[in-house]
Scaffold this active site. Structure first.
Site, mmCIF file in Angstrom:
data_model
loop_
_atom_site.group_PDB
_atom_site.id
_atom_site.type_symbol
_atom_site.label_atom_id
_atom_site.label_comp_id
_atom_site.label_asym_id
_atom_site.label_seq_id
_atom_site.Cartn_x
_atom_site.Cartn_y
_atom_site.Cartn_z
ATOM 1 N N ASP A 80 0.831 -1.210 0.000
ATOM 2 C CA ASP A 80 0.000 0.000 0.000
ATOM 3 C C ASP A 80 0.862 1.254 0.000
ATOM 4 O O ASP A 80 2.075 1.189 0.195
ATOM 5 C CB ASP A 80 -0.968 -0.011 1.203
ATOM 6 C CG ASP A 80 -0.327 -0.485 2.488
ATOM 7 O OD1 ASP A 80 0.906 -0.518 2.565
ATOM 8 O OD2 ASP A 80 -1.056 -0.814 3.433
ATOM 9 N N ASN A 146 -7.847 -3.467 14.531
ATOM 10 C CA ASN A 146 -9.222 -3.840 14.148
ATOM 11 C C ASN A 146 -9.239 -4.995 13.150
ATOM 12 O O ASN A 146 -10.265 -5.274 12.544
ATOM 13 C CB ASN A 146 -9.965 -2.628 13.576
ATOM 14 C CG ASN A 146 -9.283 -2.078 12.321
ATOM 15 O OD1 ASN A 146 -8.300 -2.629 11.854
ATOM 16 N ND2 ASN A 146 -9.818 -0.987 11.797
ATOM 17 N N HIS A 148 -7.410 -5.122 10.344
ATOM 18 C CA HIS A 148 -7.136 -4.758 8.943
ATOM 19 C C HIS A 148 -5.815 -5.360 8.470
ATOM 20 O O HIS A 148 -4.894 -5.566 9.257
ATOM 21 C CB HIS A 148 -7.197 -3.238 8.710
ATOM 22 C CG HIS A 148 -6.047 -2.455 9.244
ATOM 23 N ND1 HIS A 148 -6.200 -1.372 10.086
ATOM 24 C CD2 HIS A 148 -4.708 -2.542 9.061
ATOM 25 C CE1 HIS A 148 -5.019 -0.841 10.370
ATOM 26 N NE2 HIS A 148 -4.102 -1.536 9.771
ATOM 27 N N GLU A 153 -10.018 -2.296 5.582
ATOM 28 C CA GLU A 153 -10.646 -2.107 6.893
ATOM 29 C C GLU A 153 -11.840 -3.042 7.061
ATOM 30 O O GLU A 153 -12.336 -3.608 6.078
ATOM 31 C CB GLU A 153 -11.123 -0.651 7.009
ATOM 32 C CG GLU A 153 -10.017 0.379 6.885
ATOM 33 C CD GLU A 153 -9.068 0.411 8.071
ATOM 34 O OE1 GLU A 153 -9.342 -0.264 9.080
ATOM 35 O OE2 GLU A 153 -8.055 1.115 7.983
HETATM 36 C C1 F6R Z 1 1.454 -1.671 6.304
HETATM 37 C C2 F6R Z 1 0.063 -2.039 6.358
HETATM 38 C C3 F6R Z 1 -0.727 -2.109 7.615
HETATM 39 C C4 F6R Z 1 0.072 -2.531 8.834
HETATM 40 C C5 F6R Z 1 -0.810 -2.584 10.075
HETATM 41 C C6 F6R Z 1 0.000 -2.887 11.323
HETATM 42 O O1 F6R Z 1 1.947 -1.644 4.973
HETATM 43 O O2 F6R Z 1 -0.496 -2.249 5.336
HETATM 44 O O3 F6R Z 1 -1.818 -2.988 7.432
HETATM 45 O O4 F6R Z 1 0.647 -3.797 8.603
HETATM 46 O O5 F6R Z 1 -1.453 -1.347 10.252
HETATM 47 O O6 F6R Z 1 0.887 -1.837 11.551
HETATM 48 P P1 F6R Z 1 1.999 -1.928 12.689
HETATM 49 O O7 F6R Z 1 2.945 -2.993 12.250
HETATM 50 O O8 F6R Z 1 2.618 -0.580 12.707
HETATM 51 O O9 F6R Z 1 1.298 -2.280 13.954
#
Ligand code: F6R
Length: 253
Positions: A80, A146, A148, A153
């Site tokens: 992303d 959550n 995701h 989401e």
């Molecule tokens: C990152 C991404 C997100 C993260 C998720 C967890 O490219 O797509 O889905 O993997 O938000 O983030 P952290 O590792 O910072 O807890």
């Protein structure tokens, strides 16, 4: 290496490994993927940003420095990217990958892709490009509180490929730690969809910390439901989940 296999409600066993702490989780994740890189130097990797994979990236940097690992032939596709930030913006995911991994390893930077084009506009042909490169061999994922994955989401359609999303307030708040304040967090991003992620030949999901324990519980031992986007991984034929004890703390022993 010992794996604890559990049959999830999706009926395909996820390989779940629980490590003592973040450091050992990072080491295990690094060696699980490094094994695949050594077997297949032309590997196509799906990369994630965020706090969780940083430890794994550090291990790879050391392995490359020591001459035990090479990314020379590898190709990467990031999951992303924010919209509205250019690639040199210190909070863009391109910049993140550059700082935390790419500039320290021997990867060909022209073989590192993000779902935005040269004008920083959404690149909707991302899935076609991935398929032209014969698909993602190993997709690395973190998980949001959550449930995701990528920027998919709760409520997201399981069948979507790469698409633009408006970020929820909770995701913007969670990501505010990387910005000077929450106002600076972009409102939109482009993300591989859940179908793009499911197209990867293998998935490695990482989670660390007690604040991920509920998302892990709901996603891997609950029903497969758009309420928990990561729960779709229960239907992936080759998914490895690497947790630390805190992230695994709500799972049945
Ligand atoms: C990152 C991404 C997100 C993260 C998720 C967890 O490219 O797509 O889905 O993997 O938000 O983030 P952290 O590792 O910072 O807890």
């Amino acid at each position: 290496m010992k794996w604890n296999c559990i049959a999830s409600k999706g009926l395909i066993p996820l390989r779940i490994h629980v490590e003592k702490d973040y450091e050992s989780l990072s080491e295990l994740a690094a060696s699980v993927v490094a094994y695949d890189i050594v077997q297949n130097p032309n590997i196509v990797l799906g990369m994630a940003t965020g706090g969780t994979p940083i430890g794994m990236y550090k291990v790879w940097v050391n392995q490359v420095r020591e001459g035990n690992l090479s990314f020379r032939e590898a190709t990467t596709f990031n999951l992303d990217e924010y919209l509205g930030l250019d690639a040199t913006h210190p909070k863009s995911f391109r910049f993140f990958m550059q700082e935390n991994l790419f500039k320290h390893i021997d990867i060909n930077i022209n073989r590192t892709f993000f779902p935005i084009d040269d004008m920083n506009q959404p690149f909707f042909e991302y899935d076609s490009l991935i398929q032209q490169e014969s698909g993602i061999d190993v997709q690395i994922l973190g998980i949001g509180r959550n449930g995701h994955i990528g920027f998919n989401e709760p409520g997201e359609d399981f069948n979507r490929l790469t698409h633009v999303v408006e970020l929820t307030e909770s995701t913007r708040q969670a990501n505010a730690r990387f910005f000077s304040n929450s106002e600076e967090v972009p409102t939109h991003a482009i993300t591989m969809g859940l179908a793009s992620i499911m197209n990867a030949k293998k998935v490695v999901l990482l989670a660390s910390g007690v604040d991920k324990s509920l998302a892990i519980y709901n996603s891997i031992s609950g029903e497969v439901s758009p309420k928990y986007p990561a729960s779709i991984l229960q239907q992936h034929p080759n998914c490895t989940v690497i947790l630390d004890e805190d992230a695994a703390s709500l799972l049945p022993k």
